[in-house]
Design a protein around this motif. Structure first.
Motif, short mmCIF file in Angstrom:
data_model
loop_
_atom_site.label_atom_id
_atom_site.label_comp_id
_atom_site.label_asym_id
_atom_site.label_seq_id
_atom_site.Cartn_x
_atom_site.Cartn_y
_atom_site.Cartn_z
N UNK A 45 -33.46 -29.62 25.76
CA UNK A 45 -32.71 -30.22 26.87
C UNK A 45 -31.26 -30.56 26.50
N UNK A 46 -30.84 -30.23 25.29
CA UNK A 46 -29.43 -30.38 24.96
C UNK A 46 -28.64 -29.21 25.52
N UNK A 47 -27.34 -29.42 25.72
CA UNK A 47 -26.44 -28.35 26.14
C UNK A 47 -25.77 -27.75 24.90
N UNK A 48 -25.56 -26.45 24.95
CA UNK A 48 -24.92 -25.73 23.85
C UNK A 48 -23.66 -25.09 24.43
N UNK A 49 -22.51 -25.55 23.98
CA UNK A 49 -21.24 -25.09 24.54
C UNK A 49 -20.23 -24.89 23.43
N UNK A 50 -19.28 -23.99 23.68
CA UNK A 50 -18.26 -23.74 22.69
C UNK A 50 -17.31 -22.66 23.14
N UNK A 51 -16.66 -22.03 22.17
CA UNK A 51 -15.68 -20.98 22.45
C UNK A 51 -15.95 -19.79 21.54
N UNK A 52 -15.99 -18.60 22.14
CA UNK A 52 -16.09 -17.35 21.39
C UNK A 52 -14.68 -16.80 21.23
N UNK A 53 -14.33 -16.34 20.05
CA UNK A 53 -13.05 -15.66 19.86
C UNK A 53 -13.29 -14.24 19.36
N UNK A 54 -12.55 -13.32 19.93
CA UNK A 54 -12.59 -11.92 19.51
C UNK A 54 -11.20 -11.59 18.98
N UNK A 55 -11.14 -11.22 17.72
CA UNK A 55 -9.86 -11.01 17.05
C UNK A 55 -9.79 -9.58 16.53
N UNK A 56 -9.07 -8.69 17.22
CA UNK A 56 -8.99 -7.30 16.75
C UNK A 56 -8.34 -7.20 15.37
N UNK A 57 -8.79 -6.23 14.61
CA UNK A 57 -8.16 -5.96 13.33
C UNK A 57 -6.73 -5.51 13.60
N UNK A 58 -5.82 -5.95 12.75
CA UNK A 58 -4.40 -5.67 12.98
C UNK A 58 -4.16 -4.18 13.16
N UNK A 59 -3.45 -3.85 14.24
CA UNK A 59 -3.12 -2.46 14.51
C UNK A 59 -4.17 -1.72 15.31
N UNK A 60 -5.28 -2.40 15.63
CA UNK A 60 -6.33 -1.76 16.41
C UNK A 60 -6.51 -2.49 17.73
N UNK A 61 -7.10 -1.79 18.68
CA UNK A 61 -7.47 -2.41 19.94
C UNK A 61 -8.97 -2.27 20.13
#
Length: 301
Positions: A45-61
């Motif tokens: 019954x607890x809530x699970x919340x947060x932030x996902x980050x997606x970080x491309x490798x430098x020079x890539x998409x």
């Protein structure tokens, strides 16, 4: 501190930060490779919340067909390895198809999640909870996992009867044993006594064992594993009629779990007190008694 969901992939790095990262308790969890990692602790019954980050490798998409996060409760039976039985499955869509050129973040929340069963790692079965992040792509998805632990707490039972039994061998041995109760929390103490009413065989020692019995599957496919978790010497030497031996066994040093009864029709975990008597000819006599173990908030550690 971030809870890292994965290591570097060919095109991006994924991480998740819980909103209550600074106050959320972490506990050890043994992974499949045998390593121990610290993961966040929750209860039902607890809530699970947060932030996902997606970080491309430098020079890539990162080209993708959508990004989602799932909260899964799964049971895996080891003789059926690779097949997970999901008893909880929630999903949040994080992004529509597109391209990511630089670090991008996505908030998520699973509110008041029902997580009815505790995390369990046994001999033949494990029950786990996991956050699963999937970046969908046409050729190969990027998928990362983060385990977390669920522990649920019970109030002390309103009825907790003592255990009292008489056992023996006709005309040879007659003993009476008593335990102060039949239900114990994880940090409890087993208090009792053994009373010898008749002794006509030469006993040399007596032990009290705590045994865990894990049952998985059903019918002809039932697998049962019994482990002896503790062995406590009660007596060394021959008793005489009328002798009384006290029992005082602390549970806290042992790695116990609560009793689990028919979890999602997949497995059960039961505990027993096993009294073992050995005579001078090394014959062994057993008397086993089931007990119930539960977790209270005071035993959250």
């Amino acid at each position: 501190m971030n809870y890292i969901l994965g290591a570097f992939k060919p095109s991006c790095n994924i991480s998740v930060t819980l909103n209550d990262v600074k106050t959320r308790k972490q506990v050890p969890l043994k992974k499949e490779n045998g390593q121990i990692s610290m993961v966040p602790l929750f209860q039902s019954q607890e809530s699970i919340a947060g932030v996902i980050s997606v970080d491309p490798v430098q020079g890539k998409k990162v080209e993708h067909n959508g990004i989602k996060i799932e909260l899964l409760g799964q049971i895996e039976i080891y003789f059926d390895r690779g097949n997970f039985y999901d008893f909880t499955s929630l999903v949040r869509e994080l992004d529509v198809p597109g391209e990511i050129y630089e670090r991008k973040t996505f908030p998520f929340e699973f509110s008041s999640v029902e997580m009815p069963y505790e995390t369990y790692n046994g001999v033949n079965v494990r029950l786990r909870y996991v956050l699963k992040v999937t970046i969908s792509r046409g050729y190969s998805n990027i998928t990362e996992y983060q385990d977390f632990v669920v522990r649920n707490y019970s109030p002390p039972p309103s009825i907790n009867n003592s255990i009292k039994m008489e056992v023996g061998i006709e005309d040879c041995l007659h003993i009476e044993f008593e335990y102060n109760k039949s239900k114990y929390h994880l940090k409890d103490v087993i208090i009792g006594k053994i009373y010898f009413l008749l002794v006509r065989i030469k006993l040399k020692n007596m032990d009290l064992e705590i045994r865990r019995r894990e049952s998985t599957g059903s019918g002809a496919n039932t697998h049962v594993e019994t482990e002896t978790l503790a062995k406590f010497e009660l007596m060394d030497g021959a008793p005489v009629r009328g002798e009384s031996i006290p029992i005082r066994l602390f549970l806290s040093p042992y790695e116990l779990t609560p009793t689990h009864k028919n979890i999602n029709n997949k497995f059960s975990v039961k505990y027993y007190l096993n009294l073992v008597l050995v005579d001078e000819e090394d014959r062994r006599y057993f008397k086993q008694q089931e007990i119930t173990i539960y977790r209270t908030a005071e035993t959250a550690s």
